[in-house]
Design a protein around this motif. Structure first.
Motif, PDB file in Angstrom:
ATOM      1  N   THR A  39       0.001  -0.257  -3.656  1.00 31.16           N
ATOM      2  CA  THR A  39       0.204   0.782  -2.651  1.00 31.16           C
ATOM      3  C   THR A  39       1.514   1.472  -2.969  1.00 31.16           C
ATOM      4  O   THR A  39       2.523   0.821  -3.237  1.00 31.16           O
ATOM      5  N   VAL A  40       1.496   2.800  -2.973  1.00 29.72           N
ATOM      6  CA  VAL A  40       2.696   3.562  -3.317  1.00 29.72           C
ATOM      7  C   VAL A  40       3.145   4.401  -2.123  1.00 29.72           C
ATOM      8  O   VAL A  40       2.393   4.609  -1.164  1.00 29.72           O
ATOM      9  N   LEU A  41       4.384   4.879  -2.213  1.00 25.13           N
ATOM     10  CA  LEU A  41       4.955   5.740  -1.172  1.00 25.13           C
ATOM     11  C   LEU A  41       4.919   7.181  -1.653  1.00 25.13           C
ATOM     12  O   LEU A  41       5.305   7.485  -2.788  1.00 25.13           O
ATOM     13  N   VAL A  42       4.439   8.067  -0.794  1.00 26.57           N
ATOM     14  CA  VAL A  42       4.347   9.487  -1.129  1.00 26.57           C
ATOM     15  C   VAL A  42       5.378  10.250  -0.297  1.00 26.57           C
ATOM     16  O   VAL A  42       5.329  10.216   0.937  1.00 26.57           O
ATOM     17  N   VAL A  43       6.318  10.914  -0.972  1.00 34.10           N
ATOM     18  CA  VAL A  43       7.355  11.697  -0.277  1.00 34.10           C
ATOM     19  C   VAL A  43       7.406  13.096  -0.881  1.00 34.10           C
ATOM     20  O   VAL A  43       6.966  13.312  -2.017  1.00 34.10           O
ATOM     21  N   GLY A  44       7.946  14.031  -0.147  1.00 34.41           N
ATOM     22  CA  GLY A  44       8.126  15.379  -0.672  1.00 34.41           C
ATOM     23  C   GLY A  44       9.199  15.398  -1.758  1.00 34.41           C
ATOM     24  O   GLY A  44      10.120  14.570  -1.760  1.00 34.41           O
ATOM     25  N   THR A  45       9.105  16.331  -2.671  1.00 31.17           N
ATOM     26  CA  THR A  45      10.078  16.400  -3.773  1.00 31.17           C
ATOM     27  C   THR A  45      11.493  16.693  -3.284  1.00 31.17           C
ATOM     28  O   THR A  45      12.459  16.383  -3.973  1.00 31.17           O
ATOM     29  N   GLU A  46      11.621  17.259  -2.091  1.00 27.10           N
ATOM     30  CA  GLU A  46      12.939  17.556  -1.550  1.00 27.10           C
ATOM     31  C   GLU A  46      13.442  16.455  -0.614  1.00 27.10           C
ATOM     32  O   GLU A  46      14.546  16.547  -0.089  1.00 27.10           O
ATOM     33  N   HIS A  47      12.653  15.443  -0.410  1.00 32.07           N
ATOM     34  CA  HIS A  47      13.047  14.358   0.486  1.00 32.07           C
ATOM     35  C   HIS A  47      14.170  13.540  -0.156  1.00 32.07           C
ATOM     36  O   HIS A  47      14.183  13.337  -1.374  1.00 32.07           O
ATOM     37  N   ASN A  88      -9.325   8.518  11.833  1.00 32.23           N
ATOM     38  CA  ASN A  88     -10.542   7.734  12.108  1.00 32.23           C
ATOM     39  C   ASN A  88     -10.369   6.249  11.798  1.00 32.23           C
ATOM     40  O   ASN A  88     -11.261   5.601  11.243  1.00 32.23           O
ATOM     41  N   GLU A  89      -9.203   5.725  12.181  1.00 28.68           N
ATOM     42  CA  GLU A  89      -8.929   4.296  12.015  1.00 28.68           C
ATOM     43  C   GLU A  89      -9.137   3.827  10.584  1.00 28.68           C
ATOM     44  O   GLU A  89      -9.663   2.734  10.310  1.00 28.68           O
ATOM     45  N   HIS A  90      -8.727   4.640   9.642  1.00 30.77           N
ATOM     46  CA  HIS A  90      -8.832   4.282   8.225  1.00 30.77           C
ATOM     47  C   HIS A  90      -7.985   3.041   7.950  1.00 30.77           C
ATOM     48  O   HIS A  90      -6.907   2.868   8.542  1.00 30.77           O
ATOM     49  N   PRO A  91      -8.426   2.151   7.057  1.00 24.66           N
ATOM     50  CA  PRO A  91      -7.665   0.924   6.783  1.00 24.66           C
ATOM     51  C   PRO A  91      -6.229   1.155   6.336  1.00 24.66           C
ATOM     52  O   PRO A  91      -5.387   0.269   6.510  1.00 24.66           O
ATOM     53  N   VAL A  92      -5.918   2.317   5.759  1.00 26.55           N
ATOM     54  CA  VAL A  92      -4.534   2.547   5.342  1.00 26.55           C
ATOM     55  C   VAL A  92      -3.605   2.627   6.554  1.00 26.55           C
ATOM     56  O   VAL A  92      -2.405   2.346   6.447  1.00 26.55           O
ATOM     57  N   ALA A  93      -4.161   2.972   7.718  1.00 25.33           N
ATOM     58  CA  ALA A  93      -3.350   2.973   8.943  1.00 25.33           C
ATOM     59  C   ALA A  93      -2.966   1.535   9.309  1.00 25.33           C
ATOM     60  O   ALA A  93      -1.822   1.272   9.710  1.00 25.33           O
ATOM     61  N   GLU A  94      -3.914   0.606   9.142  1.00 29.03           N
ATOM     62  CA  GLU A  94      -3.590  -0.794   9.382  1.00 29.03           C
ATOM     63  C   GLU A  94      -2.617  -1.316   8.329  1.00 29.03           C
ATOM     64  O   GLU A  94      -1.707  -2.088   8.625  1.00 29.03           O
ATOM     65  N   LEU A  95      -2.803  -0.863   7.097  1.00 28.70           N
ATOM     66  CA  LEU A  95      -1.882  -1.244   6.028  1.00 28.70           C
ATOM     67  C   LEU A  95      -0.458  -0.792   6.355  1.00 28.70           C
ATOM     68  O   LEU A  95       0.507  -1.552   6.180  1.00 28.70           O
ATOM     69  N   LEU A 101       1.678   6.408   2.900  1.00 23.36           N
ATOM     70  CA  LEU A 101       1.275   5.368   1.960  1.00 23.36           C
ATOM     71  C   LEU A 101      -0.079   5.739   1.367  1.00 23.36           C
ATOM     72  O   LEU A 101      -0.899   6.377   2.031  1.00 23.36           O
ATOM     73  N   ALA A 102      -0.315   5.296   0.123  1.00 29.95           N
ATOM     74  CA  ALA A 102      -1.607   5.550  -0.508  1.00 29.95           C
ATOM     75  C   ALA A 102      -1.826   4.552  -1.630  1.00 29.95           C
ATOM     76  O   ALA A 102      -0.870   4.125  -2.283  1.00 29.95           O
ATOM     77  N   PRO A 103      -3.076   4.164  -1.880  1.00 27.43           N
ATOM     78  CA  PRO A 103      -3.352   3.385  -3.085  1.00 27.43           C
ATOM     79  C   PRO A 103      -3.100   4.280  -4.304  1.00 27.43           C
ATOM     80  O   PRO A 103      -3.312   5.499  -4.251  1.00 27.43           O
ATOM     81  N   LYS A 104      -2.647   3.685  -5.387  1.00 29.90           N
ATOM     82  CA  LYS A 104      -2.195   4.483  -6.525  1.00 29.90           C
ATOM     83  C   LYS A 104      -3.266   5.419  -7.076  1.00 29.90           C
ATOM     84  O   LYS A 104      -2.977   6.558  -7.449  1.00 29.90           O
ATOM     85  N   SER A 105      -4.514   4.974  -7.123  1.00 31.57           N
ATOM     86  CA  SER A 105      -5.570   5.819  -7.688  1.00 31.57           C
ATOM     87  C   SER A 105      -5.821   7.067  -6.847  1.00 31.57           C
ATOM     88  O   SER A 105      -6.318   8.075  -7.351  1.00 31.57           O
ATOM     89  N   ALA A 106      -5.468   7.000  -5.546  1.00 35.26           N
ATOM     90  CA  ALA A 106      -5.684   8.158  -4.668  1.00 35.26           C
ATOM     91  C   ALA A 106      -4.731   9.298  -4.963  1.00 35.26           C
ATOM     92  O   ALA A 106      -4.963  10.436  -4.550  1.00 35.26           O
ATOM     93  N   VAL A 107      -3.635   8.994  -5.671  1.00 35.53           N
ATOM     94  CA  VAL A 107      -2.644  10.041  -5.949  1.00 35.53           C
ATOM     95  C   VAL A 107      -2.393  10.164  -7.451  1.00 35.53           C
ATOM     96  O   VAL A 107      -1.345  10.622  -7.884  1.00 35.53           O
ATOM     97  N   ALA A 115       6.254  -4.875  -1.463  1.00 34.59           N
ATOM     98  CA  ALA A 115       6.373  -4.761  -0.004  1.00 34.59           C
ATOM     99  C   ALA A 115       5.045  -4.476   0.682  1.00 34.59           C
ATOM    100  O   ALA A 115       4.826  -4.891   1.823  1.00 34.59           O
ATOM    101  N   ALA A 116       4.151  -3.755   0.008  1.00 35.08           N
ATOM    102  CA  ALA A 116       2.865  -3.395   0.607  1.00 35.08           C
ATOM    103  C   ALA A 116       1.730  -4.067  -0.151  1.00 35.08           C
ATOM    104  O   ALA A 116       1.799  -4.240  -1.373  1.00 35.08           O
ATOM    105  N   ALA A 117       0.692  -4.444   0.562  1.00 30.29           N
ATOM    106  CA  ALA A 117      -0.449  -5.124  -0.057  1.00 30.29           C
ATOM    107  C   ALA A 117      -1.165  -4.211  -1.047  1.00 30.29           C
ATOM    108  O   ALA A 117      -1.247  -2.991  -0.863  1.00 30.29           O
ATOM    109  N   SER A 118      -1.689  -4.817  -2.100  1.00 32.07           N
ATOM    110  CA  SER A 118      -2.464  -4.083  -3.092  1.00 32.07           C
ATOM    111  C   SER A 118      -3.926  -3.979  -2.661  1.00 32.07           C
ATOM    112  O   SER A 118      -4.396  -4.735  -1.807  1.00 32.07           O
ATOM    113  N   ARG A 119      -4.645  -3.059  -3.267  1.00 32.52           N
ATOM    114  CA  ARG A 119      -6.073  -2.892  -2.995  1.00 32.52           C
ATOM    115  C   ARG A 119      -6.863  -3.261  -4.244  1.00 32.52           C
ATOM    116  O   ARG A 119      -6.556  -2.823  -5.344  1.00 32.52           O
TER     117      ARG A 119
END
Length: 301
Positions: A170-178, A201-208, A244-250, A265-269
């Protein structure tokens, strides 16, 4: 039901004109041929051959059955030829399912390579949500499906055989100016005061997200909900929050975002290949599975 071998013997006698000729052609003894012919006559309840000065000639029933035997044996040869084509991956089809984040990253690469290797195999690929994929597999509408699971959300193994293809962080997605964009890896504690964008819609990444933040000692502040990861990235790119996002999603990430590591820090998928246990697998399915496993070994590296 008529025996195909006996039909072949009858046809050989009719076409060769004698029991001896048929025995030589089929590598039987003459007595063996005669025995099989008697059994065939018992099955049909009629005489099929009669002796002639120059050998054996068919009765009317023998003529009729020999004509059908010729067509049946030709059809069986055609069936074996078709099966050989399938076994050699020179024809056939394969239906499979995947989920959107993999359908826009990993799967196009696999499909492209498979088509180059086996151009005659027709592929039917469907991309949909996890529960729908499981339903398609259970109903036999697809032969194989790519699914995912987290450690607290395991797939049932009763009906499906599961093969893990890869485990992605699981990776962290931030803006380039953040401010965090200057780092390569971020401690979750550093995000305690951030606004978060989550899947709707209660996607599992929200629980993650909830689990990961709670483990770091805080509760996440949700600012927006996104329908998919592309939408989430667009929101992140203009400063509406981080995600947050799984790496393949980004893998194909928005130019306005930066992808950062969270370490452990975050669980893998885990991404797995699911196949029903009660099916006999076609050669094309086995070949696609081999390719998936092979390409999965280097996908996240």
């Amino acid at each position: 039901m008529l025996d195909a071998k006996r039909l072949q013997i009858l046809l050989s006698v009719v076409e060769g004109g004698s029991v001896t000729a048929a025995a030589d052609e089929l590598f039987y003894t003459p007595s063996g041929v005669s025995q099989q012919l008697r059994k065939l006559e018992e099955e049909v309840g009629q005489p099929l051959l009669q002796r002639h000065a120059r050998g054996m000639v068919p009765t009317d029933a023998g003529h009729v059955l020999a004509g059908h035997a010729r067509a049946i044996l030709q059809q069986m040869d055609a069936a074996m030829a078709d099966l050989d084509q399938l076994a050699g991956l020179k024809s056939g089809s394969l239906s499979l399912g995947t989920f959107p984040t993999l359908g826009s990253s990993f799967m196009p690469l696999v499909i492209s390579r498979f088509r180059k290797m086996y151009p005659s195999i027709k592929l039917d690929v469907r991309s949909t949500r996890l529960q729908e994929l499981i339903g398609l597999l259970a109903r036999g509408e697809i032969s194989m499906g790519l699914l995912w699971e987290y450690e607290w959300m395991r797939l049932k193994r009763d009906d499906f055989e599961l093969t893990t293809l890869f485990t992605e962080p699981t990776v962290l997605v931030v803006g380039t100016e953040h401010p965090l964009a200057q780092r390569e890896e971020v401690d979750m504690a550093a995000t305690a005061h951030e606004q978060w964008i989550v899947r709707a819609n209660e996607h599992p990444v929200a629980e993650l997200l909830e689990r990961t933040c709670n483990a770091a000692g805080f509760s996440p502040k949700i600012s927006f909900q996104a329908n998919d990861y592309q939408e989430a990235q667009a929101m992140v790119s203009v400063g509406l929050g981080i995600a947050l996002a799984p790496k393949s999603a980004v893998m194909n990430h928005h130019p306005g975002v930066k992808i950062l590591s969270l370490g452990q820090a975050a669980a893998s998928r885990s991404v797995v290949l699911a196949q029903r246990r009660d099916r006999v697998r076609a050669p094309a399915e086995n070949a696609f599975q081999t390719l998936l496993v092979d390409m999965g070994k280097t996908w996240i590296d």
